[in-house]
Design a protein around this motif. Structure first.
Motif, PDB file in Angstrom:
ATOM      1  N   ASP A   1       0.314  -1.136   0.239  1.00 13.79           N
ATOM      2  CA  ASP A   1       0.347   0.167  -0.396  1.00 13.79           C
ATOM      3  C   ASP A   1       1.266   1.386   0.222  1.00 13.79           C
ATOM      4  OD1 ASP A   1      -2.454   1.063  -0.533  1.00 13.79           O
ATOM      5  OD2 ASP A   1      -2.534   1.531   2.085  1.00 13.79           O
ATOM      6  N   GLY A   2       0.024   2.138  -0.248  1.00 12.40           N
ATOM      7  CA  GLY A   2       1.655   3.200  -0.964  1.00 12.40           C
ATOM      8  C   GLY A   2       2.423   3.151  -1.978  1.00 12.40           C
ATOM      9  N   GLU A   3       2.750   1.818  -2.376  1.00 14.90           N
ATOM     10  CA  GLU A   3       3.482   2.259  -3.422  1.00 14.90           C
ATOM     11  C   GLU A   3       3.360   2.358  -5.235  1.00 14.90           C
ATOM     12  OE1 GLU A   3       6.902  -0.794  -0.669  1.00 14.90           O
ATOM     13  OE2 GLU A   3       5.996  -1.614  -3.196  1.00 14.90           O
ATOM     14  N   PHE A   4       3.748   2.590  -6.111  1.00 17.67           N
ATOM     15  CA  PHE A   4       4.062   2.921  -7.414  1.00 17.67           C
ATOM     16  C   PHE A   4       5.247   2.568  -8.053  1.00 17.67           C
ATOM     17  CE2 PHE A   4       5.121   7.467  -6.158  1.00 17.67           C
ATOM     18  CZ  PHE A   4       6.484   7.492  -7.256  1.00 17.67           C
ATOM     19  N   GLU A   5       5.157   1.853  -9.417  1.00 21.39           N
ATOM     20  CA  GLU A   5       6.405   1.934 -10.225  1.00 21.39           C
ATOM     21  C   GLU A   5       5.776   2.892 -11.265  1.00 21.39           C
ATOM     22  OE1 GLU A   5       7.334  -2.254 -10.536  1.00 21.39           O
ATOM     23  OE2 GLU A   5       7.934  -2.944  -8.684  1.00 21.39           O
ATOM     24  N   ALA A   6       6.761   4.070 -11.716  1.00 19.07           N
ATOM     25  CA  ALA A   6       7.098   4.761 -12.705  1.00 19.07           C
ATOM     26  C   ALA A   6       7.800   4.595 -13.893  1.00 19.07           C
ATOM     27  CB  ALA A   6       6.576   5.779 -12.582  1.00 19.07           C
ATOM     28  N   LEU A   7       7.769   4.696 -15.333  1.00 19.98           N
ATOM     29  CA  LEU A   7       9.321   5.045 -16.145  1.00 19.98           C
ATOM     30  C   LEU A   7       8.590   6.886 -16.039  1.00 19.98           C
ATOM     31  CD1 LEU A   7      11.191   3.258 -17.340  1.00 19.98           C
ATOM     32  CD2 LEU A   7       9.895   3.723 -19.773  1.00 19.98           C
ATOM     33  N   VAL A   8       9.819   7.142 -15.645  1.00 18.61           N
ATOM     34  CA  VAL A   8      10.111   8.549 -15.386  1.00 18.61           C
ATOM     35  C   VAL A   8      10.484   9.304 -17.066  1.00 18.61           C
ATOM     36  CG1 VAL A   8      10.886  10.755 -13.818  1.00 18.61           C
ATOM     37  CG2 VAL A   8       9.793   8.714 -13.189  1.00 18.61           C
ATOM     38  N   SER A   9      11.491   8.845 -17.346  1.00 18.90           N
ATOM     39  CA  SER A   9      12.025   9.665 -18.638  1.00 18.90           C
ATOM     40  C   SER A   9      11.956   8.561 -19.643  1.00 18.90           C
ATOM     41  CB  SER A   9      12.985   9.927 -18.354  1.00 18.90           C
ATOM     42  OG  SER A   9      14.260  10.737 -19.145  1.00 18.90           O
ATOM     43  N   VAL A  10      12.182   8.770 -20.257  1.00 18.35           N
ATOM     44  CA  VAL A  10      12.459   7.826 -21.727  1.00 18.35           C
ATOM     45  C   VAL A  10      13.620   8.229 -22.797  1.00 18.35           C
ATOM     46  CG1 VAL A  10      11.570   6.229 -23.600  1.00 18.35           C
ATOM     47  CG2 VAL A  10      10.177   7.333 -22.116  1.00 18.35           C
ATOM     48  N   PHE A  11      14.383   6.941 -22.823  1.00 19.04           N
ATOM     49  CA  PHE A  11      15.750   7.231 -23.808  1.00 19.04           C
ATOM     50  C   PHE A  11      15.568   7.604 -25.300  1.00 19.04           C
ATOM     51  CE2 PHE A  11      18.012   5.526 -20.233  1.00 19.04           C
ATOM     52  CZ  PHE A  11      18.158   6.003 -18.835  1.00 19.04           C
ATOM     53  N   GLY A  12      15.933   8.216 -25.751  1.00 19.54           N
ATOM     54  CA  GLY A  12      16.251   8.101 -26.927  1.00 19.54           C
ATOM     55  C   GLY A  12      15.213   7.996 -28.404  1.00 19.54           C
ATOM     56  N   ASN A  13      13.530   9.215 -27.355  1.00 20.34           N
ATOM     57  CA  ASN A  13      12.735   9.514 -28.431  1.00 20.34           C
ATOM     58  C   ASN A  13      12.961  11.165 -28.897  1.00 20.34           C
ATOM     59  OD1 ASN A  13      12.399  10.017 -25.565  1.00 20.34           O
ATOM     60  ND2 ASN A  13      10.016   9.952 -26.202  1.00 20.34           N
ATOM     61  N   VAL A  14      12.765  11.845 -29.870  1.00 20.07           N
ATOM     62  CA  VAL A  14      12.534  13.123 -29.311  1.00 20.07           C
ATOM     63  C   VAL A  14      11.743  13.566 -29.270  1.00 20.07           C
ATOM     64  CG1 VAL A  14      12.821  15.407 -31.332  1.00 20.07           C
ATOM     65  CG2 VAL A  14      14.248  12.656 -31.481  1.00 20.07           C
ATOM     66  N   ASP A  15      11.781  14.989 -27.647  1.00 18.73           N
ATOM     67  CA  ASP A  15      10.668  15.493 -27.211  1.00 18.73           C
ATOM     68  C   ASP A  15       9.976  16.410 -27.904  1.00 18.73           C
ATOM     69  OD1 ASP A  15      12.029  17.646 -26.610  1.00 18.73           O
ATOM     70  OD2 ASP A  15      11.889  16.838 -24.155  1.00 18.73           O
ATOM     71  N   SER A  16       8.494  17.371 -27.126  1.00 19.66           N
ATOM     72  CA  SER A  16       8.084  17.776 -28.364  1.00 19.66           C
ATOM     73  C   SER A  16       8.949  19.149 -28.005  1.00 19.66           C
ATOM     74  CB  SER A  16       7.012  18.470 -27.305  1.00 19.66           C
ATOM     75  OG  SER A  16       6.806  18.888 -25.811  1.00 19.66           O
ATOM     76  N   TYR A  17      10.136  19.446 -27.245  1.00 18.99           N
ATOM     77  CA  TYR A  17      11.159  20.387 -27.137  1.00 18.99           C
ATOM     78  C   TYR A  17      12.646  20.350 -28.076  1.00 18.99           C
ATOM     79  CZ  TYR A  17       7.980  22.098 -23.827  1.00 18.99           C
ATOM     80  OH  TYR A  17       7.267  22.640 -23.250  1.00 18.99           O
ATOM     81  N   GLY A  18      12.112  19.190 -28.909  1.00 23.33           N
ATOM     82  CA  GLY A  18      13.556  18.646 -29.617  1.00 23.33           C
ATOM     83  C   GLY A  18      14.329  18.227 -28.571  1.00 23.33           C
ATOM     84  N   ASP A  19      14.510  17.821 -27.492  1.00 19.66           N
ATOM     85  CA  ASP A  19      15.282  17.360 -26.491  1.00 19.66           C
ATOM     86  C   ASP A  19      16.013  15.560 -26.993  1.00 19.66           C
ATOM     87  OD1 ASP A  19      15.962  19.767 -25.746  1.00 19.66           O
ATOM     88  OD2 ASP A  19      14.688  19.586 -23.691  1.00 19.66           O
ATOM     89  N   VAL A  20      16.133  14.965 -26.452  1.00 22.64           N
ATOM     90  CA  VAL A  20      17.037  13.520 -26.815  1.00 22.64           C
ATOM     91  C   VAL A  20      17.025  12.775 -25.631  1.00 22.64           C
ATOM     92  CG1 VAL A  20      17.255  11.440 -27.351  1.00 22.64           C
ATOM     93  CG2 VAL A  20      16.620  13.436 -28.790  1.00 22.64           C
ATOM     94  N   VAL A  21      16.362  12.311 -24.448  1.00 18.51           N
ATOM     95  CA  VAL A  21      17.535  12.065 -23.031  1.00 18.51           C
ATOM     96  C   VAL A  21      18.526  10.975 -23.903  1.00 18.51           C
ATOM     97  CG1 VAL A  21      17.868  11.448 -20.673  1.00 18.51           C
ATOM     98  CG2 VAL A  21      15.476  13.137 -21.344  1.00 18.51           C
TER      99      VAL A  21
END
Length: 262
Positions: A21-41
């Motif tokens: 109870d209270g725990e969550f899992e998430a993918l906070v940042s994805v590698f390799g994709n170009v986001d709407s600002y033209g950034d790629v992590v």
């Protein structure tokens, strides 16, 4: 401090998903994709900062919508964080104290998939321009700081400091002989004109010589009904509207230029 937001891949939240109870899992940042600002992590961007957090022994804070000024917005901590082949994965724990009302509500939103975005606050360590499929992108290779992660309802825009950093790199590239596409040149001209409107509007509302206003409201002078602070002269609503419009136009052009936003 910069902020990056992306649609979160919330893998699990709560007992229905096999977590405590209270725990969550998430993918906070994805590698390799170009986001709407033209950034790629890029893969490896989080290695150093995760090692620093591990060495300190302190948990990475989980903060609702980057609201650092509200102690109740500090809703939990990261239990685990690691880079996967896909991106930055975190397992977090939301505070279960009955008095932590914000934490309880955000947790309900997470479990109900009513909040589907995550952000993280960071500092850039290494970054550079690159080209992908004919598009200029900004590769974030190393983060020098990771301040917090957290869910948010709507993704926040990039901090203007990042726009400035991109603009400086763009200018340096031109000086080194890089040729800009005509579309980029046209956007630069549009942004330059919009910024000129911002400066002109700001000068009219803040410079007494230009606006004719005085530093304080004199006796007998009628108060501006739109002014929340009677001790300070109210601004011209028309000038303020022009300033806001010009600022919005300038930011749109800069985002379009540096991020190729559509």
């Amino acid at each position: 401090m910069l902020i990056k937001t992306a649609p979160a891949r919330i893998k699990a939240a709560g007992t229905d998903d096999g977590l405590a109870d209270g725990e969550f899992e998430a993918l906070v940042s994805v590698f390799g994709n170009v986001d709407s600002y033209g950034d790629v992590v890029m893969p490896g961007a989080f290695d150093d900062v995760l090692s620093e957090w591990s060495a300190k022994g302190d948990p990475i804070p989980v903060i609702w919508s980057h609201n650092w000024y509200d102690p109740f917005a500090h809703i939990g901590t990261v239990l685990e964080a690691k880079e996967t082949d896909v991106g930055l994965w975190v397992k977090g724990l939301v505070d279960q104290d009955p008095e932590a009302r914000t934490a309880a509500q955000v947790y309900r939103l997470l479990k109900g998939r009513r909040v589907t975005q995550f952000s993280f606050a960071y500092e850039i360590g290494e970054a550079s321009w690159a080209e992908r499929d004919g598009q200029d992108v900004y590769e974030l290779r190393k983060f020098s700081g990771l301040h917090e992660v957290g869910p948010c309802l709507v993704g926040a825009n990039q901090d203007t400091d990042l726009l400035s950093a991109k603009a400086r790199l763009l200018a340096a590239g031109v000086k080194e002989g890089r040729v800009l596409a005509q579309a980029h040149v046209d956007r630069l001209k549009e942004a330059h004109g919009a910024l000129g409107e911002v400066i002109a509007a700001a000068e009219k509302t803040t410079d007494p010589k230009r606006s004719g206003s005085t530093a304080t409201r004199t006796a007998g002078q009628p108060a501006d009904p739109t002014n929340d602070n009677p001790a300070v002269p109210g601004k011209s609503s028309a000038a303020s509207d022009r300033s806001r419009s010009a600022q919005a136009a300038a930011r749109l052009q800069l985002l379009t230029l540096t991020g190729d936003a559509q």
